[in-house]
Scaffold this motif. Structure first.
Motif, PDB file in Angstrom:
ATOM      1  N   ALA A  10       0.844  -1.196   0.000  1.00  0.00           N
ATOM      2  CA  ALA A  10       0.000   0.000   0.000  1.00  0.00           C
ATOM      3  C   ALA A  10       0.884   1.253   0.000  1.00  0.00           C
ATOM      4  O   ALA A  10       2.048   1.208   0.419  1.00  0.00           O
ATOM      5  CB  ALA A  10      -0.908  -0.006   1.234  1.00  0.00           C
ATOM      6  N   PRO A  12       1.759   4.031   1.644  1.00  0.00           N
ATOM      7  CA  PRO A  12       2.794   4.465   2.593  1.00  0.00           C
ATOM      8  C   PRO A  12       3.951   3.475   2.718  1.00  0.00           C
ATOM      9  O   PRO A  12       5.058   3.859   3.096  1.00  0.00           O
ATOM     10  CB  PRO A  12       2.034   4.584   3.924  1.00  0.00           C
ATOM     11  N   HIS A  39      -2.469  -2.328  -3.436  1.00  0.00           N
ATOM     12  CA  HIS A  39      -2.731  -1.120  -4.240  1.00  0.00           C
ATOM     13  C   HIS A  39      -2.166  -1.358  -5.629  1.00  0.00           C
ATOM     14  O   HIS A  39      -1.064  -1.870  -5.781  1.00  0.00           O
ATOM     15  CB  HIS A  39      -2.097   0.120  -3.591  1.00  0.00           C
ATOM     16  N   TYR A  40      -2.935  -1.011  -6.658  1.00  0.00           N
ATOM     17  CA  TYR A  40      -2.585  -1.426  -8.027  1.00  0.00           C
ATOM     18  C   TYR A  40      -2.821  -0.342  -9.067  1.00  0.00           C
ATOM     19  O   TYR A  40      -2.221  -0.365 -10.128  1.00  0.00           O
ATOM     20  CB  TYR A  40      -3.392  -2.677  -8.404  1.00  0.00           C
ATOM     21  N   MET A  44      -1.859   4.949  -7.399  1.00  0.00           N
ATOM     22  CA  MET A  44      -1.749   4.403  -6.038  1.00  0.00           C
ATOM     23  C   MET A  44      -0.465   3.572  -5.880  1.00  0.00           C
ATOM     24  O   MET A  44      -0.104   3.194  -4.773  1.00  0.00           O
ATOM     25  CB  MET A  44      -2.930   3.476  -5.743  1.00  0.00           C
ATOM     26  N   GLN A  71      -8.656 -10.545   0.927  1.00  0.00           N
ATOM     27  CA  GLN A  71      -7.372  -9.889   0.615  1.00  0.00           C
ATOM     28  C   GLN A  71      -6.228 -10.491   1.451  1.00  0.00           C
ATOM     29  O   GLN A  71      -5.174 -10.859   0.923  1.00  0.00           O
ATOM     30  CB  GLN A  71      -7.508  -8.391   0.878  1.00  0.00           C
ATOM     31  N   ASP A  97       0.704  -1.269   9.137  1.00  0.00           N
ATOM     32  CA  ASP A  97      -0.473  -1.908   9.742  1.00  0.00           C
ATOM     33  C   ASP A  97      -1.546  -2.311   8.728  1.00  0.00           C
ATOM     34  O   ASP A  97      -2.723  -2.344   9.041  1.00  0.00           O
ATOM     35  CB  ASP A  97      -1.087  -0.937  10.761  1.00  0.00           C
ATOM     36  N   PRO A 130      -9.507  -1.951  11.457  1.00  0.00           N
ATOM     37  CA  PRO A 130      -8.775  -3.151  11.013  1.00  0.00           C
ATOM     38  C   PRO A 130      -7.275  -3.005  11.253  1.00  0.00           C
ATOM     39  O   PRO A 130      -6.587  -3.973  11.575  1.00  0.00           O
ATOM     40  CB  PRO A 130      -9.079  -3.249   9.510  1.00  0.00           C
ATOM     41  N   ASN A 134      -4.378  -5.510  12.891  1.00  0.00           N
ATOM     42  CA  ASN A 134      -3.161  -5.837  12.138  1.00  0.00           C
ATOM     43  C   ASN A 134      -1.901  -5.525  12.951  1.00  0.00           C
ATOM     44  O   ASN A 134      -0.936  -6.286  12.952  1.00  0.00           O
ATOM     45  CB  ASN A 134      -3.129  -5.064  10.815  1.00  0.00           C
ATOM     46  N   ARG A 202     -10.128   6.376   5.205  1.00  0.00           N
ATOM     47  CA  ARG A 202     -10.430   5.264   6.098  1.00  0.00           C
ATOM     48  C   ARG A 202     -11.880   4.831   5.972  1.00  0.00           C
ATOM     49  O   ARG A 202     -12.779   5.670   5.934  1.00  0.00           O
ATOM     50  CB  ARG A 202     -10.133   5.641   7.545  1.00  0.00           C
ATOM     51  N   HIS A 231      -8.669   9.375  -2.676  1.00  0.00           N
ATOM     52  CA  HIS A 231      -8.444   7.926  -2.803  1.00  0.00           C
ATOM     53  C   HIS A 231      -9.583   7.373  -3.665  1.00  0.00           C
ATOM     54  O   HIS A 231     -10.711   7.876  -3.592  1.00  0.00           O
ATOM     55  CB  HIS A 231      -8.502   7.364  -1.375  1.00  0.00           C
ATOM     56  N   PRO A 232      -9.327   6.347  -4.507  1.00  0.00           N
ATOM     57  CA  PRO A 232     -10.384   5.855  -5.401  1.00  0.00           C
ATOM     58  C   PRO A 232     -11.689   5.492  -4.676  1.00  0.00           C
ATOM     59  O   PRO A 232     -12.789   5.752  -5.179  1.00  0.00           O
ATOM     60  CB  PRO A 232      -9.771   4.625  -6.064  1.00  0.00           C
TER      61      PRO A 232
HETATM   62  C1  UD1 Z   1      -5.073   0.592   3.068  1.00  0.00           C
HETATM   63  C2  UD1 Z   1      -4.799   0.175   4.509  1.00  0.00           C
HETATM   64  C3  UD1 Z   1      -4.708   1.417   5.388  1.00  0.00           C
HETATM   65  C4  UD1 Z   1      -3.697   2.390   4.833  1.00  0.00           C
HETATM   66  C5  UD1 Z   1      -3.989   2.671   3.377  1.00  0.00           C
HETATM   67  C6  UD1 Z   1      -2.905   3.521   2.774  1.00  0.00           C
HETATM   68  C7  UD1 Z   1      -5.770  -1.963   5.224  1.00  0.00           C
HETATM   69  C8  UD1 Z   1      -6.836  -2.612   6.028  1.00  0.00           C
HETATM   70  N1  UD1 Z   1      -5.891  -0.644   5.051  1.00  0.00           N
HETATM   71  O1  UD1 Z   1      -6.346   1.250   3.074  1.00  0.00           O
HETATM   72  O2  UD1 Z   1      -4.290   1.022   6.688  1.00  0.00           O
HETATM   73  O3  UD1 Z   1      -3.749   3.578   5.583  1.00  0.00           O
HETATM   74  O4  UD1 Z   1      -4.069   1.461   2.633  1.00  0.00           O
HETATM   75  O5  UD1 Z   1      -3.299   4.156   1.608  1.00  0.00           O
HETATM   76  O6  UD1 Z   1      -4.857  -2.624   4.778  1.00  0.00           O
HETATM   77  N2  UD1 Z   1      -8.771   0.811  -4.559  1.00  0.00           N
HETATM   78  C9  UD1 Z   1      -8.633   1.135  -5.883  1.00  0.00           C
HETATM   79  N3  UD1 Z   1      -7.371   1.112  -6.423  1.00  0.00           N
HETATM   80  C10 UD1 Z   1      -6.264   0.775  -5.719  1.00  0.00           C
HETATM   81  C11 UD1 Z   1      -6.432   0.426  -4.376  1.00  0.00           C
HETATM   82  C12 UD1 Z   1      -7.687   0.447  -3.803  1.00  0.00           C
HETATM   83  O7  UD1 Z   1      -9.590   1.479  -6.562  1.00  0.00           O
HETATM   84  O8  UD1 Z   1      -5.156   0.781  -6.287  1.00  0.00           O
HETATM   85  C13 UD1 Z   1     -10.122   0.864  -3.941  1.00  0.00           C
HETATM   86  C14 UD1 Z   1     -10.850  -0.467  -3.979  1.00  0.00           C
HETATM   87  O9  UD1 Z   1     -12.210  -0.199  -4.128  1.00  0.00           O
HETATM   88  C15 UD1 Z   1     -10.609  -1.033  -2.596  1.00  0.00           C
HETATM   89  C16 UD1 Z   1     -10.602   0.233  -1.745  1.00  0.00           C
HETATM   90  O10 UD1 Z   1      -9.982   1.208  -2.574  1.00  0.00           O
HETATM   91  O11 UD1 Z   1     -11.595  -1.933  -2.179  1.00  0.00           O
HETATM   92  C17 UD1 Z   1      -9.838   0.088  -0.451  1.00  0.00           C
HETATM   93  O12 UD1 Z   1      -8.501  -0.340  -0.693  1.00  0.00           O
HETATM   94  P1  UD1 Z   1      -7.716  -1.191   0.423  1.00  0.00           P
HETATM   95  O13 UD1 Z   1      -6.343  -1.467  -0.013  1.00  0.00           O
HETATM   96  O14 UD1 Z   1      -8.536  -2.352   0.842  1.00  0.00           O
HETATM   97  O15 UD1 Z   1      -7.685  -0.214   1.670  1.00  0.00           O
HETATM   98  P2  UD1 Z   1      -7.247   1.317   1.790  1.00  0.00           P
HETATM   99  O16 UD1 Z   1      -8.413   2.119   2.191  1.00  0.00           O
HETATM  100  O17 UD1 Z   1      -6.456   1.771   0.607  1.00  0.00           O
END
Ligand code: UD1
Length: 348
Positions: A10, A12, A39-40, A44, A71, A97, A130, A134, A202, A231-232
């Motif tokens: 992710a 950070p 993150h992809y 991001m 995940q 975390d 969450p 973690n 968050r 954020h997306p």
């Molecule tokens: C995650 C971490 C969080 C951290 C953050 C940093 C967990 C539980 N959470 O949160 O602690 O502060 O990363 O940025 O691990 N999505 C996209 N494209 C991407 C990535 C995510 O569209 O490249 C969308 C998807 O709908 C996804 C949602 O964002 O379901 C959440 O992404 P996820 O990685 O699950 O959690 P973050 O909120 O990014």
């Protein structure tokens, strides 16, 4: 030890690896970097690798998004296969975390590979998050616990964790010191001091319509233009919600763009852990959309104010003037946290 597998997934974590990986190399440690694929999207993930010159990962597990169980489980399945099929490292290094952190810690530990945790000992004491789950699990499983603050070390002691605990300082601070001097142009439309910067990502804020509405209403009342790199997931939730005229949603920023935007802002509004500290290191007061913080030092002298998602508290926090100097400045001497971590690992 001389061979480490580091796991990132992710945003950070890419920034932290950009500091720690060169320090490991300098200490003579061979590192293989694994990207879980949590993150992809380009803005991001790959934007950070390009901008911060992070070498391409050895492998990308490409897990993508999903529920927590999906995940975390997918990362475990794919990382276990990687670790079994490739040379066994002396240690698996994890950051922060996220679901990538806990998944890698559990997988490595069950393969009897030592685990090193960068950013150990942080607690929000909010088990609804969450990230709190973690953190606790990862710390419990780690052989090397690298604490960014004395508060974090003290917390581990309270939990009975004393072996392998090191106060290293904060690798995010290494990154701010390293990158804040490289120039990214200011936003000419909004001169320094004339705007606020906001981020929200968050789940507790994005997925609760009342909280998200409270935050947006609060931002509408701050009396300044608000630049809001979304954020997306947040961008998705904001679709169809009427925004106040002063709030401008933009795409996520790169790391250097974000540092520049934070430095020029009158206030930073966020629910990110890292940005609460980055804002202060850059001299900008922070207002945090949470009810508690792991980074309690930031609250000193009103440099960071917790406002939950309450529009009135958001407006009132704008009127508070912090007292100099900001907390958390230069607290652990002149060595970087990254070089301390590398020297501990190389002599282990
Ligand atoms: C995650 C971490 C969080 C951290 C953050 C940093 C967990 C539980 N959470 O949160 O602690 O502060 O990363 O940025 O691990 N999505 C996209 N494209 C991407 C990535 C995510 O569209 O490249 C969308 C998807 O709908 C996804 C949602 O964002 O379901 C959440 O992404 P996820 O990685 O699950 O959690 P973050 O909120 O990014």
């Amino acid at each position: 030890m001389n061979e480490i597998v580091s796991v990132v997934g992710a945003r950070p974590q890419f920034i932290k690896a950009a500091m720690v990986s060169p320090a490991l190399a300098k200490a003579g440690i061979q590192e293989r970097l694994i990207h879980t694929g949590q993150h992809y999207d380009d803005d991001m993930s790959s934007v950070f690798f390009d901008e911060l010159d992070i070498p391409a990962p050895d492998t990308n597990l490409e897990v993508g998004s999903g529920s927590h169980a999906i995940q975390t489980g997918e990362i475990m399945v794919r990382l276990e296969a990687y670790l079994l099929q490739n040379d066994r490292p002396d240690c698996v290094l994890v950051y922060g975390d996220t679901n990538s952190t806990i998944a890698a810690a559990v997988t490595a530990r069950k393969l009897l590979i030592p685990v090193a945790h960068v950013e150990a000992g942080l607690r929000s004491f909010n088990m609804q998050m969450p990230e709190e789950i973690n953190r606790i699990v990862t710390d419990r499983l780690s052989d090397f616990l690298f604490c960014p603050t004395q508060t974090a070390c003290d917390q581990l002691k309270k939990e009975g964790l004393t072996a392998g605990v090191f106060l290293t300082g904060d690798v995010m601070r290494d990154a701010v010191v390293h990158y804040s001097s490289s120039s990214t142009p200011a936003n000419s439309q909004f001169p320094d001091g004339s705007y606020a910067l906001a981020t929200v990502h968050r789940a507790e804020n994005t997925d609760d319509p009342d909280r998200l509405a409270g935050i947006i209403r609060g931002l509408g009342s701050v009396g300044l233009p608000v630049i809001f790199p979304a954020h997306p997931r947040t961008a998705g939730r904001l679709k169809g919600i009427g925004l106040p005229d002063n709030v401008r949603i933009i795409r996520p920023l790169s790391y250097k763009q974000m540092l520049r935007a934070m430095k020029g802002a009158h206030r930073v509004f966020t629910d990110s852990g890292g940005m609460q500290k980055e804002a202060l290191w850059l001299g900008t007061p922070c207002i945090t959309f949470r009810d508690e913080t792991e980074w309690v030092e930031t609250l000193e002298r009103s440099w960071n104010v917790l406002v939950g998602a309450d529009p009135l508290r958001i407006k009132q926090a704008m009127e508070l003037e912090p007292v100099d100097p900001p907390p958390l400045l230069g607290q652990f001497g002149k060595d970087t946290a990254s070089s301390r971590i590398a020297s501990i690992l190389v002599s282990a």
